[in-house]
Motif scaffolding. Structure first.
Motif, PDB file in Angstrom:
ATOM      1  N   MET A   1      46.399 -22.279  16.715  1.00  6.79           N
ATOM      2  CA  MET A   1      46.519 -22.765  18.200  1.00  6.79           C
ATOM      3  C   MET A   1      48.016 -23.964  17.774  1.00  6.79           C
ATOM      4  N   THR A   2      48.545 -24.641  19.218  1.00  4.30           N
ATOM      5  CA  THR A   2      49.630 -25.556  19.518  1.00  4.30           C
ATOM      6  C   THR A   2      48.905 -26.534  19.007  1.00  4.30           C
ATOM      7  N   THR A   3      49.831 -27.472  19.128  1.00  4.44           N
ATOM      8  CA  THR A   3      49.322 -29.915  19.707  1.00  4.44           C
ATOM      9  C   THR A   3      50.379 -29.710  20.762  1.00  4.44           C
ATOM     10  N   THR A   4      50.463 -28.902  21.223  1.00  5.19           N
ATOM     11  CA  THR A   4      51.349 -28.214  22.796  1.00  5.19           C
ATOM     12  C   THR A   4      50.625 -28.228  23.777  1.00  5.19           C
ATOM     13  N   ASP A   5      48.773 -28.090  23.743  1.00  2.86           N
ATOM     14  CA  ASP A   5      48.431 -27.735  24.690  1.00  2.86           C
ATOM     15  C   ASP A   5      47.918 -28.507  25.678  1.00  2.86           C
ATOM     16  N   PRO A   6      48.228 -27.868  27.256  1.00  3.23           N
ATOM     17  CA  PRO A   6      47.766 -29.078  28.595  1.00  3.23           C
ATOM     18  C   PRO A   6      46.500 -29.141  28.138  1.00  3.23           C
ATOM     19  N   ASN A   7      46.090 -28.411  27.774  1.00  3.76           N
ATOM     20  CA  ASN A   7      44.619 -29.351  27.514  1.00  3.76           C
ATOM     21  C   ASN A   7      43.758 -28.794  26.276  1.00  3.76           C
ATOM     22  N   PRO A   8      43.862 -30.098  25.391  1.00  2.00           N
ATOM     23  CA  PRO A   8      44.140 -29.911  23.449  1.00  2.00           C
ATOM     24  C   PRO A   8      41.886 -29.740  23.892  1.00  2.00           C
ATOM     25  N   THR A   9      42.254 -28.673  22.514  1.00  2.00           N
ATOM     26  CA  THR A   9      40.065 -29.023  22.527  1.00  2.00           C
ATOM     27  C   THR A   9      40.500 -29.763  21.040  1.00  2.00           C
ATOM     28  N   ALA A  10      39.258 -29.607  20.150  1.00  2.00           N
ATOM     29  CA  ALA A  10      39.016 -30.041  19.235  1.00  2.00           C
ATOM     30  C   ALA A  10      37.836 -29.323  18.755  1.00  2.00           C
ATOM     31  N   ALA A  11      37.670 -29.154  17.265  1.00  2.00           N
ATOM     32  CA  ALA A  11      36.613 -29.515  16.098  1.00  2.00           C
ATOM     33  C   ALA A  11      36.539 -29.843  15.119  1.00  2.00           C
ATOM     34  N   VAL A  12      35.127 -30.186  14.614  1.00  2.00           N
ATOM     35  CA  VAL A  12      34.406 -30.896  13.544  1.00  2.00           C
ATOM     36  C   VAL A  12      34.233 -30.380  12.576  1.00  2.00           C
ATOM     37  N   LEU A  13      34.600 -29.883  11.265  1.00  2.00           N
ATOM     38  CA  LEU A  13      34.123 -28.977   9.999  1.00  2.00           C
ATOM     39  C   LEU A  13      33.327 -30.529   9.124  1.00  2.00           C
ATOM     40  N   ILE A  14      32.065 -30.205   9.129  1.00  2.00           N
ATOM     41  CA  ILE A  14      31.229 -31.436   8.318  1.00  2.00           C
ATOM     42  C   ILE A  14      30.902 -30.819   7.140  1.00  2.00           C
ATOM     43  N   VAL A  15      31.493 -31.099   5.955  1.00  2.00           N
ATOM     44  CA  VAL A  15      31.376 -30.070   4.368  1.00  2.00           C
ATOM     45  C   VAL A  15      30.437 -31.139   3.059  1.00  2.00           C
ATOM     46  N   GLY A  16      28.854 -30.758   3.235  1.00  2.00           N
ATOM     47  CA  GLY A  16      28.432 -31.266   2.374  1.00  2.00           C
ATOM     48  C   GLY A  16      27.202 -30.795   2.061  1.00  2.00           C
ATOM     49  N   ASN A  17      26.607 -30.614   1.002  1.00  8.22           N
ATOM     50  CA  ASN A  17      25.191 -30.093   1.410  1.00  8.22           C
ATOM     51  C   ASN A  17      24.445 -31.276   1.431  1.00  8.22           C
ATOM     52  N   GLU A  18      24.728 -32.616   1.290  1.00  9.90           N
ATOM     53  CA  GLU A  18      23.499 -33.769   1.496  1.00  9.90           C
ATOM     54  C   GLU A  18      23.502 -34.370   2.731  1.00  9.90           C
ATOM     55  N   ILE A  19      24.373 -33.106   4.269  1.00  7.57           N
ATOM     56  CA  ILE A  19      24.153 -33.634   5.278  1.00  7.57           C
ATOM     57  C   ILE A  19      23.098 -32.463   5.189  1.00  7.57           C
ATOM     58  N   LEU A  20      23.465 -30.917   5.391  1.00  4.56           N
ATOM     59  CA  LEU A  20      22.578 -29.837   5.353  1.00  4.56           C
ATOM     60  C   LEU A  20      21.313 -30.266   4.459  1.00  4.56           C
ATOM     61  N   SER A  21      20.667 -30.716   3.679  1.00  3.32           N
ATOM     62  CA  SER A  21      19.933 -30.894   2.964  1.00  3.32           C
ATOM     63  C   SER A  21      18.524 -31.842   3.986  1.00  3.32           C
ATOM     64  N   GLY A  22      19.830 -32.586   4.716  1.00  2.00           N
ATOM     65  CA  GLY A  22      19.011 -34.105   5.487  1.00  2.00           C
ATOM     66  C   GLY A  22      18.915 -35.464   4.525  1.00  2.00           C
ATOM     67  N   ARG A  23      19.463 -35.142   3.344  1.00  3.93           N
ATOM     68  CA  ARG A  23      19.619 -36.178   2.518  1.00  3.93           C
ATOM     69  C   ARG A  23      20.387 -37.690   3.090  1.00  3.93           C
ATOM     70  N   THR A  24      21.216 -37.229   3.921  1.00  5.42           N
ATOM     71  CA  THR A  24      22.341 -37.828   4.831  1.00  5.42           C
ATOM     72  C   THR A  24      22.729 -37.776   5.555  1.00  5.42           C
TER      73      THR A  24
END
Length: 256
Positions: A1-24
């Motif tokens: 994708m380019t950063t000149t899209d008229p309708n820009p979109t986004a995604a978030v990638l959360i990295v971490g075992n602590e999130i998946l375990s529920g600890r954080t």
């Protein structure tokens, strides 16, 4: 994708075992989504992946090819399980380098050279060609490469990094939102709500039930870039709620 899209979109990638375990408990996704929405950038996907190299690399490549912007959080600290920088370098097929400017920032932050050990210097490892993202709280920078913005997982540090990034992003049309709250059940509203969505196909209309102070109710959220259409649909929805015996409360924004 380019950063000149008229309708820009986004995604978030959360990295971490602590999130998946529920600890954080993740606090970064709602903050990022809200701030991007204010700039007309629609959040379209969020993923949580463990501290496993092949999974982080695969997720980075999948998301960066599909969305205008990708924001990663977590995994850029000094410990062995902080592998995000290395994985992003592999996703882009470039070397991971000890960045001189990042080292200089850490040196200024720690002052005493004995405190800047090899573990902390790992936070200065940046993919070749990466552009540093300022960290005004603890100095260790994030970075941008291509359309991927790599940031800390600690919420106050991530928020400070994002504040520095936002002015560089090219947004789209502002997203307008209205919330109609009432004490009616979703089942009572469902048919009329579906018909309303058909009449306004360019709007997002969502239904979110709640339980507050012993009372059940629902928040009906209308979102779109055409403010006039959002207003018309809100008026129609208020009429629907009243016809069904409810008392609507309208608020600006998507919080009911």
């Amino acid at each position: 994708m380019t950063t000149t899209d008229p309708n820009p979109t986004a995604a978030v990638l959360i990295v971490g075992n602590e999130i998946l375990s529920g600890r954080t408990k993740d606090a970064n996704l709602p903050h990022i989504a809200e701030k991007l929405g204010e700039q007309g950038i629609r959040m379209r996907e969020a993923r949580v992946v463990p501290d496993v190299e092949e999974e982080v690399v695969a997720a980075v490549n999948a998301l960066r090819s599909r969305y205008t912007y990708v924001f990663t959080t977590g995994g850029i600290g000094p410990t062995h399980d902080d592998i995000t920088s290395e994985c992003v370098a592999k996703a882009f097929g470039v070397a991971l380098e000890r960045n001189p400017e990042a080292v200089a920032r850490l040196e200024r932050h720690y002052g005493d050279p004995s405190k800047l050990n090899e573990a902390r210097l790992r936070m200065a490892n940046i993919p070749e060609g990466g552009e540093l993202i300022d960290n005004p709280i603890s100095a260790a920078p994030g970075f941008r490469i291509g359309n991927v913005y790599v940031m800390a997982g600690v919420p106050n540090i991530m928020q400070a990094m994002l504040d520095g990034v936002l002015p560089r992003l090219k947004g789209g049309a502002p997203i307008h939102a209205r919330t109609v709250s009432c004490a009616l059940a979703e089942g009572v509203l469902a048919a009329d709500l579906g018909a309303l969505q058909e009449r306004y196909p360019d709007l997002e209309i969502g239904s979110y039930p709640y339980f507050r102070r012993g009372d059940f109710g629902v928040s009906l959220v209308l979102r779109g870039t055409d403010e006039a259409a959002v207003e018309r649909a809100t008026e129609d929805l208020v009429g629907i709620v009243q016809r069904l015996g409810g008392t609507p409360t309208v608020t600006v924004g998507s919080k009911g």
